[in-house]
Structure formats: C-alpha cells, structure tokens
Design a protein around this motif. Structure first.
Motif, mmCIF file in Angstrom:
data_model
loop_
_atom_site.group_PDB
_atom_site.id
_atom_site.type_symbol
_atom_site.label_atom_id
_atom_site.label_comp_id
_atom_site.label_asym_id
_atom_site.label_seq_id
_atom_site.Cartn_x
_atom_site.Cartn_y
_atom_site.Cartn_z
ATOM 1 N N ARG A 161 -9.565 -4.678 -8.599
ATOM 2 C CA ARG A 161 -8.586 -3.954 -9.426
ATOM 3 C C ARG A 161 -7.518 -4.898 -9.956
ATOM 4 O O ARG A 161 -7.063 -4.754 -11.093
ATOM 5 C CB ARG A 161 -7.929 -2.859 -8.582
ATOM 6 N N PHE A 162 -7.121 -5.896 -9.158
ATOM 7 C CA PHE A 162 -6.066 -6.821 -9.557
ATOM 8 C C PHE A 162 -6.615 -8.253 -9.527
ATOM 9 O O PHE A 162 -7.416 -8.622 -10.360
ATOM 10 C CB PHE A 162 -4.851 -6.675 -8.627
ATOM 11 N N GLU A 163 -6.159 -9.050 -8.537
ATOM 12 C CA GLU A 163 -6.669 -10.399 -8.338
ATOM 13 C C GLU A 163 -6.852 -10.614 -6.847
ATOM 14 O O GLU A 163 -6.405 -9.799 -6.031
ATOM 15 C CB GLU A 163 -5.688 -11.434 -8.923
ATOM 16 N N TRP A 164 -7.507 -11.736 -6.481
ATOM 17 C CA TRP A 164 -7.836 -11.939 -5.066
ATOM 18 C C TRP A 164 -6.602 -12.002 -4.185
ATOM 19 O O TRP A 164 -6.640 -11.601 -3.013
ATOM 20 C CB TRP A 164 -8.685 -13.190 -4.903
ATOM 21 N N GLN A 165 -5.479 -12.492 -4.723
ATOM 22 C CA GLN A 165 -4.263 -12.564 -3.917
ATOM 23 C C GLN A 165 -3.807 -11.177 -3.472
ATOM 24 O O GLN A 165 -3.314 -11.001 -2.345
ATOM 25 C CB GLN A 165 -3.130 -13.244 -4.705
ATOM 26 N N PHE A 166 -3.962 -10.184 -4.344
ATOM 27 C CA PHE A 166 -3.577 -8.817 -3.997
ATOM 28 C C PHE A 166 -4.454 -8.284 -2.862
ATOM 29 O O PHE A 166 -3.977 -7.578 -1.979
ATOM 30 C CB PHE A 166 -3.690 -7.909 -5.218
ATOM 31 N N ASP A 210 0.989 3.225 -1.090
ATOM 32 C CA ASP A 210 2.283 2.600 -1.342
ATOM 33 C C ASP A 210 2.108 1.201 -1.934
ATOM 34 O O ASP A 210 2.802 0.821 -2.889
ATOM 35 C CB ASP A 210 3.050 2.521 -0.020
ATOM 36 N N LYS A 211 1.166 0.439 -1.404
ATOM 37 C CA LYS A 211 0.970 -0.933 -1.864
ATOM 38 C C LYS A 211 0.397 -0.975 -3.278
ATOM 39 O O LYS A 211 0.774 -1.838 -4.083
ATOM 40 C CB LYS A 211 0.034 -1.669 -0.890
ATOM 41 N N ILE A 212 -0.515 -0.063 -3.583
ATOM 42 C CA ILE A 212 -1.121 -0.069 -4.923
ATOM 43 C C ILE A 212 -0.073 0.225 -5.985
ATOM 44 O O ILE A 212 -0.090 -0.356 -7.081
ATOM 45 C CB ILE A 212 -2.273 0.951 -4.996
ATOM 46 N N ASP A 216 0.579 -2.492 -8.766
ATOM 47 C CA ASP A 216 0.363 -2.129 -10.175
ATOM 48 C C ASP A 216 1.600 -2.446 -11.012
ATOM 49 O O ASP A 216 1.491 -2.917 -12.139
ATOM 50 C CB ASP A 216 0.008 -0.647 -10.271
ATOM 51 N N ARG A 217 2.784 -2.197 -10.439
ATOM 52 C CA ARG A 217 4.006 -2.528 -11.178
ATOM 53 C C ARG A 217 4.180 -4.038 -11.296
ATOM 54 O O ARG A 217 4.656 -4.530 -12.331
ATOM 55 C CB ARG A 217 5.208 -1.898 -10.481
ATOM 56 N N ILE A 218 3.790 -4.793 -10.259
ATOM 57 C CA ILE A 218 3.873 -6.253 -10.340
ATOM 58 C C ILE A 218 2.965 -6.770 -11.452
ATOM 59 O O ILE A 218 3.378 -7.610 -12.270
ATOM 60 C CB ILE A 218 3.484 -6.890 -8.983
ATOM 61 N N ARG A 219 1.743 -6.274 -11.517
ATOM 62 C CA ARG A 219 0.828 -6.719 -12.560
ATOM 63 C C ARG A 219 1.344 -6.332 -13.941
ATOM 64 O O ARG A 219 1.234 -7.109 -14.904
ATOM 65 C CB ARG A 219 -0.563 -6.136 -12.329
ATOM 66 N N TYR A 283 7.651 -0.789 5.523
ATOM 67 C CA TYR A 283 8.180 -2.153 5.724
ATOM 68 C C TYR A 283 7.199 -3.206 5.211
ATOM 69 O O TYR A 283 7.577 -4.130 4.491
ATOM 70 C CB TYR A 283 8.478 -2.362 7.206
ATOM 71 N N SER A 284 5.924 -3.071 5.585
ATOM 72 C CA SER A 284 4.942 -4.081 5.193
ATOM 73 C C SER A 284 4.699 -4.077 3.685
ATOM 74 O O SER A 284 4.427 -5.124 3.098
ATOM 75 C CB SER A 284 3.627 -3.865 5.948
ATOM 76 N N SER A 285 4.797 -2.915 3.049
ATOM 77 C CA SER A 285 4.606 -2.846 1.594
ATOM 78 C C SER A 285 5.703 -3.600 0.858
ATOM 79 O O SER A 285 5.451 -4.280 -0.139
ATOM 80 C CB SER A 285 4.593 -1.383 1.136
#
Length: 323
Positions: A161-166, A210-212, A216-219, A283-285
C-alpha cells in the motif's frame, strides 16, 4: 454550540525530537515484558491446557486451604485454585476426568459443587468449562498461527500500500503491542484463554487502523511538500491526525472502562487487555511507528538537499480536511 476539542487547533508538537527516548523506552518495556513472560509464565486457561474449570461463588471470601481440602477429598485429581477481581468468586481447575465425556464431567461438577455447598453454606455454582488435551493443543497452534498470520498480513499490506519502510515500522509497532500484552498477563496472572486471543487480534486491528491513518497522511504530505524535511513531514502528519487519534482512543476507553467495572469478572481479563492495547497502540502509532520511518531511510525526494526548517504554525489550517 461549541464543539468539544480534546486537542487544540494549530497543535504543533515536535514528536520526532523525542524519538530517541521513545525508542529507548520501547526497547526497555519490550525486554521487561519478555523477561516477565519467561520468568512467571502465562496463566493458561482450560482452553489451552485442557481439563475441567469450575467457578464457584461464596457468600464471603473463603479459606483457600479449606477449599482445597474439600475438593481434593473428592478424588478428582489435584486442584488449582485462583481468585481475581471479586474475592468471593473462586476458579477451581481439575485434570481432565476419565472418559472425558459429558456424563463424567457433569458428575464431577455436581460432586464438587455439592461438597462445597455443604462445607461453605451459601456457596453457589456459577459455570464450568472443559477441554480435552488434544483439543487444547489444536487451540494453541491455531491461536499462535492466527496472530502470526495477522501480523505478517498487515505488514505485507503496508508494504504494497505504501513502501517497505511503512511495512517494517508497522510490524515493529504491532510486535511491541503484542509483547506488552503478554507481559501484562504474565505479571497479573489473569487467565490467558481464547477470549484473550480474540482481544489480541482486536488490539492488532485497532493499532493498524490508527497507523494506516497516520501513514496515509504522511504519504499524502510527502507528495504535497516534496522538498520538506522528513522530520517536518512526520511532525505535520502526526499533528494533523492527532485530534482523530485522541478522540477515537478516549471514546473507546470510556466504553471499555464501563465494561471493566460493570461487565463482571468473567470479562475482566478481556477488557483489561483491550484497555492496555488501546493505550499502548496509541503510543506506538505516534512515537514508534511514524518516527521509525526516519531511521529506516524514508525520504520524500531521495538525493535532494534538505531545505531549511519550515514554519508549521499554520499546519492545521493549510492541511486538507481528514476524510
């Protein structure tokens, strides 16, 4: 009517600046969780170890030594006693009965219940459950397989969906959430049964949701501000999604705390796991998954010189509305 806002407008917290402390805390908590789990072990429920579990409610907190003597006198095997939450409610575990059929189980339950009622006036039978050894082994295998496949599937989704780092950062954050849950149950010795496996899978689902949203906003901001420093993009993205993250977590926690105090002791372990998962997942997100992208080398424009620091005082106003 003025809308309730748990996070003020134009919030601009430098989350990335604290990533070193966050990574250190995450590593420390993960090591402690693994250590506690190996040292104390999980209090596996009947679902995973097999046998017969009887739940009895007493008129007042009973003498555990006396209860053990009464149960052992029935000749059904060595009994394991446990109380949690309400001190008047006692869980009695017995080995799988000979025959392991419904008739043998019902006879054992009636025998124990009658003996306890006679020895402790006012004691009442609440419920029982039984699982054979073969079934318990299958449940352990299927439970572990379900959690592992869920983590791998979510990681692969994030990669495509994004890149391998995600994908890597998502797996690291979810494994951290999982270790915190295991450490909590090893420390508190709550029953770890199929209900808790369901809670773990639910926690993973909430965490990835939460992470997605943040990823998604970062991308989106990487495409919008191609020459912005990656630290600023992550701070901007997390601050933009912070109101949604906080509001979602708070509303879920309100429902879970109501369930914790009003749902009875049967659901206490499940609810406690969910509450811990929401707090740790949030917290982790914010501090682990998003900041880890920098350490993994994610860049908006690889090879380009980083520009000067960008003023984000109006980040909330210029950012697109959340969908």
């Amino acid at each position: 009517m003025k809308l309730l806002k748990l996070v003020p407008d134009h919030t601009n917290i430098d989350f990335v600046r604290l990533r070193g402390w966050a990574f250190g805390l995450t590593l420390l908590l993960s090591v402690l969780a693994v250590g506690v789990t190996f040292a104390r072990g999980l209090n596996l429920g009947v679902d995973f170890v097999g046998g017969l579990m009887i739940e009895e409610r007493f008129a007042s907190p009973p003498d555990l030594t006396r209860v053990r003597e009464v149960v052992d006198a029935q000749g059904l095997g060595e009994a394991q006693l446990q109380t949690f939450g309400d001190p008047r409610v006692l869980t009695i575990r017995l080995p799988t009965q000979d025959g392991a059929d419904e008739g043998a189980t019902n006879a054992a339950v009636k025998k124990v219940s009658a003996a306890l009622t006679q020895a402790f006036p006012g004691a009442t039978f609440t419920r029982y459950s039984t699982v054979s050894g073969k079934v318990s082994n299958e449940l352990i295998r299927n439970g572990v397989l379900a959690v592992v496949l869920a983590i791998l599937g979510i990681g692969l989704f994030a990669i495509f969906r994004f890149e391998w780092q995600f994908g890597v950062s998502t797996i690291v954050a979810i494994v951290h959430d999982l270790l915190m849950t295991l450490g909590f149950f090893a420390l508190t010795q709550f029953d770890f049964d199929l209900n808790i496996v369901a809670a773990v899978l639910t926690i993973i689902g909430y965490s990835i949701n939460d992470k997605i949203v943040i990823d998604d906003r970062i991308r989106e901001n990487m495409r919008r501000y191609r020459k912005m420093d990656m630290r600023e993009i992550i701070n901007l993205s997390v601050n933009e999604t912070l109101p949604r993250t906080v509001m979602t977590s708070v509303t879920i926690l309100l429902a879970l705390f109501a369930l914790l105090f009003l749902g009875g002791h049967v659901l206490r372990g499940f609810t406690a796991a969910m509450i811990l998962g929401i707090v740790v997942g949030t917290y982790s997100s914010i501090y682990v998954s998003s900041s880890l992208l920098i350490s993994l080398g994610l860049r908006a424009e690889p090879g380009e010189k980083k520009p000067a620091r960008v003023d984000l005082s109006n980040a909330e106003r210029i950012a697109p509305r959340e969908r």
